[in-house]
Write an enzyme that holds these catalytic residues in place. Structure first.
Site, PDB file in Angstrom:
ATOM      1  N   LYS A  92      -3.598 -10.601  -9.926  1.00 56.26           N
ATOM      2  CA  LYS A  92      -4.635 -10.878  -8.922  1.00 56.26           C
ATOM      3  C   LYS A  92      -5.801  -9.889  -9.092  1.00 56.26           C
ATOM      4  CE  LYS A  92      -5.706  -9.812  -4.316  1.00 56.26           C
ATOM      5  NZ  LYS A  92      -5.433  -9.145  -3.060  1.00 56.26           N
ATOM      6  N   LYS A 127      -9.744  -4.549  -6.428  1.00 57.49           N
ATOM      7  CA  LYS A 127     -10.334  -3.253  -6.804  1.00 57.49           C
ATOM      8  C   LYS A 127      -9.243  -2.213  -7.012  1.00 57.49           C
ATOM      9  CE  LYS A 127     -11.648  -3.548  -2.124  1.00 57.49           C
ATOM     10  NZ  LYS A 127     -12.609  -4.292  -1.377  1.00 57.49           N
ATOM     11  N   LYS A 150       0.834  -1.211   0.000  1.00 59.41           N
ATOM     12  CA  LYS A 150       0.000   0.000   0.000  1.00 59.41           C
ATOM     13  C   LYS A 150       0.866   1.258   0.000  1.00 59.41           C
ATOM     14  CE  LYS A 150      -4.064  -2.206   1.905  1.00 59.41           C
ATOM     15  NZ  LYS A 150      -4.590  -2.773   3.141  1.00 59.41           N
TER      16      LYS A 150
END
Ligand code: AMP
Ligand code: TRP
Length: 328
Positions: free
Chosen positions: A198, A201, A114
């Site tokens: 993968k 979203k 992230k």
């Protein structure tokens, strides 16, 4: 008397649910509701680490509940609730954080990913796995069905539980926290998205479970393929189309598609059409159920209230034990 096996999982209400969520986590979780006492929650505290829009958070949470029920979660068997309806979990997260080494959290892939993708290094994002450990440990969970991306978080939860037990467990009173186990299905551990990575979203490569027909068709038709000509043989083993088809078609149907790949003479467009038809049919009963639930809006709130009641009564019992063990 030994209690029932307790099954727990959570899903973040950060967006629209896609078929990676469905096959990776929701379907196994729904199947497990017949095998023990299941608790499934909407991880709205966790979602705050990336979503700062109160209207969207509230609406997404309701939508996740709706979609989970539409996909077959049976509230008479499994409790469905919002994470924030059990605020004791944040108290447990604090207690757990006092034994969690920073170095352990620094190794978390999901945090590193992230940050690499531009997220601000907020303390809450860093301690995300501690809150997740609390989610699991506060219900004495035995089995946690999740996709492979959550494996490391489960290892951290076990590690933290072990530290609490070693620090505060006593010979007389036994273990403070129950050690949970991840349940990751090999066949669906990583569902690929339309670009072959993968499905997620955050990668913009999803096929949504409840998109309309036109949208789902468009997503399936945009699956990335190589430029092998129609007549040439193709490799079924590396194909995203075949991998997704295997989630919804029978063994024989998958074998037939694989054979057509190897033989040549059929283009990727035709295979994508076959995949779309199967996917669309697979989710037909769930779309129907979803429309029914939408006609009874109060139903969702009543399910969540009932689930929260059940979750709170378990969490209160475990917190009493933890508070006593640590000296609060
Ligand atoms: P998230 O979207 O991160 O909240 O994920 C919710 C659940 O779906 C977690 O258990 C994930 O492991 C699972 N999941 C999400 N994306 C995939 C995927 N592409 N393949 C398999 N499982 C997934
Ligand atoms: N981190 C999980 C995800 O992104 C969601 C989650 C939060 C969870 N707490 C949990 C999953 C506890 C299982 C158990 O998918």
């Amino acid at each position: 008397m030994k209690r029932n096996v307790r099954i727990l999982s959570g899903i973040q209400p950060t967006g629209i649910l896609h078929i990676g969520n469905y096959f990776g986590m929701m379907r196994p979780a729904i199947a497990l509701q017949d095998e023990g006492e299941a608790l499934y929650f909407i991880a709205d505290y966790h979602a705050l680490t990336s979503l700062r829009d109160p209207l969207a958070l509230r609406e997404n949470s309701r939508r996740v509940a709706l979609d989970f029920l539409a996909c077959g979660l049976n509230p008479d068997k499994a409790a469905l609730f919002r994470q924030s309806d059990v605020p004791q979990v944040t108290e447990l997260a604090w207690i757990l954080s006092t034994v969690t080494p920073v170095s352990r959290l620094e190794l978390a892939h999901s945090y590193k990913d992230k940050i690499a993708r531009g997220a601000t290094a907020a303390a809450g994002l860093f301690t995300y796995p501690v809150l997740m450990a609390a989610d699991i440990l506060i219900y004495d969970s035995d089995i946690v069905p999740v996709g492979k991306d959550q494996k490391q978080h489960l290892e951290i939860a076990r590690d933290i539980a072990t530290r609490i037990n070693e620090t505060f467990g006593s010979m007389r009173e036994g273990q403070v926290l129950n050690l949970p186990e991840a349940r990751i299905q090999a066949q669906t551990e990583v569902v690929p998205g339309i670009d072959g990575q993968k499905m997620s979203k955050s990668y913009g490569n999803t096929i949504d479970i409840f998109g309309d027909e036109k949208e789902m068709r468009k997503r399936v038709m945009s699956i990335v393929t190589d430029s092998t000509p129609v007549e040439a043989p193709k490799d079924p083993d590396t194909s995203t189309i075949v991998q997704l088809y295997a989630l919804v078609a029978s063994k024989e149907e998958v074998e037939e598609m694989r054979e057509q790949f190897r033989k040549g003479g059929c283009g990727y467009g035709d295979f994508k059409k076959q995949l779309f038809e199967k996917l669309w049919d697979y989710f037909a009963p769930m779309r129907k159920r979803r429309d029914e639930i939408l006609r009874h809006q109060d139903y969702i709130e009543s399910v969540l209230a009932q689930g929260a009641g059940r979750a709170n009564s378990i969490a209160d019992g475990v917190m009493k034990r933890v508070r006593k063990a640590v000296g609060l």
